[in-house]
Design an enzyme around this catalytic site. Structure first.
Site, mmCIF file in Angstrom:
data_model
loop_
_atom_site.group_PDB
_atom_site.id
_atom_site.type_symbol
_atom_site.label_atom_id
_atom_site.label_comp_id
_atom_site.label_asym_id
_atom_site.label_seq_id
_atom_site.Cartn_x
_atom_site.Cartn_y
_atom_site.Cartn_z
ATOM 1 N N GLU A 44 0.825 -1.291 0.021
ATOM 2 C CA GLU A 44 -0.101 -0.060 0.025
ATOM 3 C C GLU A 44 0.848 1.123 0.201
ATOM 4 O O GLU A 44 0.449 2.354 -0.191
ATOM 5 C CB GLU A 44 -0.916 0.031 1.166
ATOM 6 C CG GLU A 44 -1.824 1.167 1.499
ATOM 7 C CD GLU A 44 -1.036 1.957 2.655
ATOM 8 O OE1 GLU A 44 -1.429 3.074 2.880
ATOM 9 O OE2 GLU A 44 -0.352 1.544 3.340
ATOM 10 N N HIS A 129 -7.810 1.659 -15.499
ATOM 11 C CA HIS A 129 -9.078 2.075 -16.731
ATOM 12 C C HIS A 129 -10.414 1.436 -16.107
ATOM 13 O O HIS A 129 -11.407 1.787 -16.796
ATOM 14 C CB HIS A 129 -8.763 1.258 -18.026
ATOM 15 C CG HIS A 129 -7.378 1.835 -18.562
ATOM 16 N ND1 HIS A 129 -7.396 2.929 -18.909
ATOM 17 C CD2 HIS A 129 -6.176 1.139 -18.778
ATOM 18 C CE1 HIS A 129 -5.944 2.970 -19.429
ATOM 19 N NE2 HIS A 129 -5.461 1.888 -19.309
ATOM 20 N N HIS A 171 -14.831 -2.142 -4.329
ATOM 21 C CA HIS A 171 -13.950 -1.433 -3.573
ATOM 22 C C HIS A 171 -15.121 -0.205 -2.467
ATOM 23 O O HIS A 171 -15.130 0.983 -2.837
ATOM 24 C CB HIS A 171 -13.425 -0.262 -4.881
ATOM 25 C CG HIS A 171 -12.257 0.207 -4.585
ATOM 26 N ND1 HIS A 171 -11.063 -0.743 -4.786
ATOM 27 C CD2 HIS A 171 -11.629 1.486 -4.160
ATOM 28 C CE1 HIS A 171 -9.881 0.073 -4.641
ATOM 29 N NE2 HIS A 171 -10.231 1.079 -4.255
ATOM 30 N N GLY A 176 -8.029 1.768 2.117
ATOM 31 C CA GLY A 176 -7.943 0.778 2.927
ATOM 32 C C GLY A 176 -8.638 -0.383 2.241
ATOM 33 O O GLY A 176 -8.568 -1.479 2.958
ATOM 34 N N ASN A 177 -8.940 -0.451 1.045
ATOM 35 C CA ASN A 177 -9.717 -1.403 0.099
ATOM 36 C C ASN A 177 -8.736 -2.830 0.235
ATOM 37 O O ASN A 177 -9.246 -3.832 0.501
ATOM 38 C CB ASN A 177 -10.147 -1.201 -0.755
ATOM 39 C CG ASN A 177 -11.345 -0.243 -0.869
ATOM 40 O OD1 ASN A 177 -12.477 -0.707 -0.504
ATOM 41 N ND2 ASN A 177 -11.001 1.173 -1.403
ATOM 42 N N GLY A 178 -7.319 -2.336 -0.106
ATOM 43 C CA GLY A 178 -6.552 -3.547 -0.383
ATOM 44 C C GLY A 178 -6.289 -4.146 1.041
ATOM 45 O O GLY A 178 -6.094 -5.670 0.937
ATOM 46 N N ARG A 179 -6.094 -3.519 1.926
ATOM 47 C CA ARG A 179 -5.485 -3.983 3.204
ATOM 48 C C ARG A 179 -6.566 -4.720 3.941
ATOM 49 O O ARG A 179 -6.611 -6.055 4.181
ATOM 50 C CB ARG A 179 -5.230 -2.973 4.133
ATOM 51 C CG ARG A 179 -3.674 -2.712 3.746
ATOM 52 C CD ARG A 179 -3.262 -1.186 4.533
ATOM 53 N NE ARG A 179 -4.186 -0.011 3.966
ATOM 54 C CZ ARG A 179 -4.147 1.323 4.445
ATOM 55 N NH1 ARG A 179 -3.371 1.438 5.307
ATOM 56 N NH2 ARG A 179 -4.768 2.076 3.684
ATOM 57 N N THR A 180 -7.993 -4.184 3.695
ATOM 58 C CA THR A 180 -9.120 -5.004 4.167
ATOM 59 C C THR A 180 -9.282 -6.255 3.409
ATOM 60 O O THR A 180 -9.739 -7.320 4.190
ATOM 61 C CB THR A 180 -10.314 -4.170 4.268
ATOM 62 O OG1 THR A 180 -9.868 -3.104 4.889
ATOM 63 C CG2 THR A 180 -11.428 -4.991 4.895
ATOM 64 N N TYR A 207 0.387 -8.362 -8.964
ATOM 65 C CA TYR A 207 -0.877 -8.611 -8.134
ATOM 66 C C TYR A 207 -1.896 -7.363 -8.620
ATOM 67 O O TYR A 207 -3.227 -7.850 -9.017
ATOM 68 C CB TYR A 207 -0.453 -8.100 -6.909
ATOM 69 C CG TYR A 207 -1.607 -8.148 -5.745
ATOM 70 C CD1 TYR A 207 -2.560 -8.768 -5.409
ATOM 71 C CD2 TYR A 207 -1.865 -6.488 -5.214
ATOM 72 C CE1 TYR A 207 -3.764 -8.507 -4.544
ATOM 73 C CE2 TYR A 207 -2.877 -6.366 -4.226
ATOM 74 C CZ TYR A 207 -3.694 -7.356 -4.054
ATOM 75 O OH TYR A 207 -4.608 -7.129 -3.073
#
Ligand SMILES: Nc1ncnc2c1ncn2[C@@H]1O[C@H](COP(=O)(O)OP(=O)(O)OP(=O)(O)O)[C@@H](O)[C@H]1O
Ligand SMILES: [Mg+2]
Length: 302
Positions: A44, A129, A171, A176-180, A207
């Site tokens: 992140e 995109h 999303h 914090g979407n990725g970490r969650t 990834y």
């Protein structure tokens, strides 16, 4: 892919044995507290090293001139993972509240307005995109996502990875979407008796690339392959941590006193003498009360 799936299944079997061992799990959970915080936060953009992350988490120490936010993200992630461990123990399906409470931990003290709350604004991912759903839709998509998670009771790591992709594509948060999402996939894996997925910071580009590709083409094959490969690597790490020398059945065979004496190259009377003075002890006995020795004990004689 078939070969990869076969390997996945094989590793999972080994992992379930580790998960069944409380002592090993304790060691792993401690280690994962830092490892997951470091890797997920580095993806992140957090600048703390693994060591600095550990100092923040284990000793509550701030690190030189690094931003306060980076420090908070480390301790927040550790708290969020502790919550995930707790949640993994209950026997119900994952809920929206579970996800919100994980997110609340992630942004605690960083964005109080939006921590534990779905977004009310549009978001876009820089360099991407893909158009993310508008905020009003998040409130419909999240219950649908939870329903999808619950619908099919069968579990596979593959399904956990599919959940991660669905989640990051909704999303639901401002940040914090990725970490969650990475904690959510681990909650699902832990709930099902497996161990967490670690995505290495050095694999960040791939990834992100495979997520975007899956979203744009609806073809998830490369994304799946990436996630499965990362998971096999993670499991290898856990297995390696407890890898004792593979016991050789032949050399670990237990010996009766005559065999033991022969292997040690001394008369049986010598063994009996050592037994009497307490220099050696049989490690087991047969049903017929014959003493049994291990080949390792020969060094005690020598
Ligand atoms: N098309 C996309 N391109 C890149 N990332 C995407 C895309 N769709 C979903 N994502 C996810 O969004 C995450 C970034 O969102 P956000 O900044 O809210 O999360 P974060 O936890 O703050 O950061 P990060 O996810 O980088 O850890 C990525 O990690 C990825 O999991
Ligand atoms: Mg972010």
């Amino acid at each position: 892919m078939l070969k990869l799936l076969k390997e996945l299944t094989e590793k999972e079997k080994q992992i379930r044995l580790i998960v069944g061992d409380a002592q090993k799990m304790k060691v792993l959970q401690d280690w994962l507290l830092t490892e997951l915080a470091y890797t997920s936060n580095a993806i992140e953009g957090n600048t703390l090293s693994r060591k600095e992350t550990n100092m923040a988490i284990a000793q509550n120490r701030t690190i030189g001139s690094k931003p306060i936010k980076d420090y908070l993200e480390a301790t927040n992630h550790a708290d969020a993972f502790k919550l995930v461990l707790e949640l993994s123990k209950n026997n119900r399906a994952v809920t929206e509240d579970d996800i919100l409470s994980i997110h609340k931990q992630i942004l605690k003290g960083i964005d109080e307005e939006f921590s534990g709350r779905y977004r009310t604004v549009r978001v876009r991912i820089s360099g991407s995109h893909v158009i993310m759903p508008n905020p009003a839709k998040v409130y419909k998509l999240m219950p649908e996502f939870i329903k999808w998670l619950k619908a099919d009771k069968s579990f596979s790591a593959h399904k956990a990875f599919a959940a991660h992709l669905k989640f990051v594509s909704i999303h639901p948060f401002v940040d914090g979407n990725g970490r969650t999402a990475r904690l959510l996939v681990n909650l699902i894996l832990l709930k099902n008796g497996l161990l967490p997925l670690i995505i290495r910071p050095r694999d960040r580009k791939q990834y992100i690339y495979y997520i975007e590709e899956a979203q744009l083409t609806q073809d998830t094959s490369k994304y799946d392959k990436f996630m499965i490969t990362a998971y096999i690597r993670s499991m290898n790490t856990y297995i390696g941590m407890f890898d004792e020398k593979v016991p050789d059945i032949q050399t670990n065979r237990l010996l009766k006193i005559s065999e033991f004496a022969k292997e040690a190259g001394v008369p049986v009377s010598t063994i009996r003498y050592y037994l009497r003075i307490g220099k050696i002890k049989p490690i087991s006995k047969t049903d017929g009360d014959y003493m049994l020795f291990s080949i390792d004990q020969i060094k005690d004689i020598k």
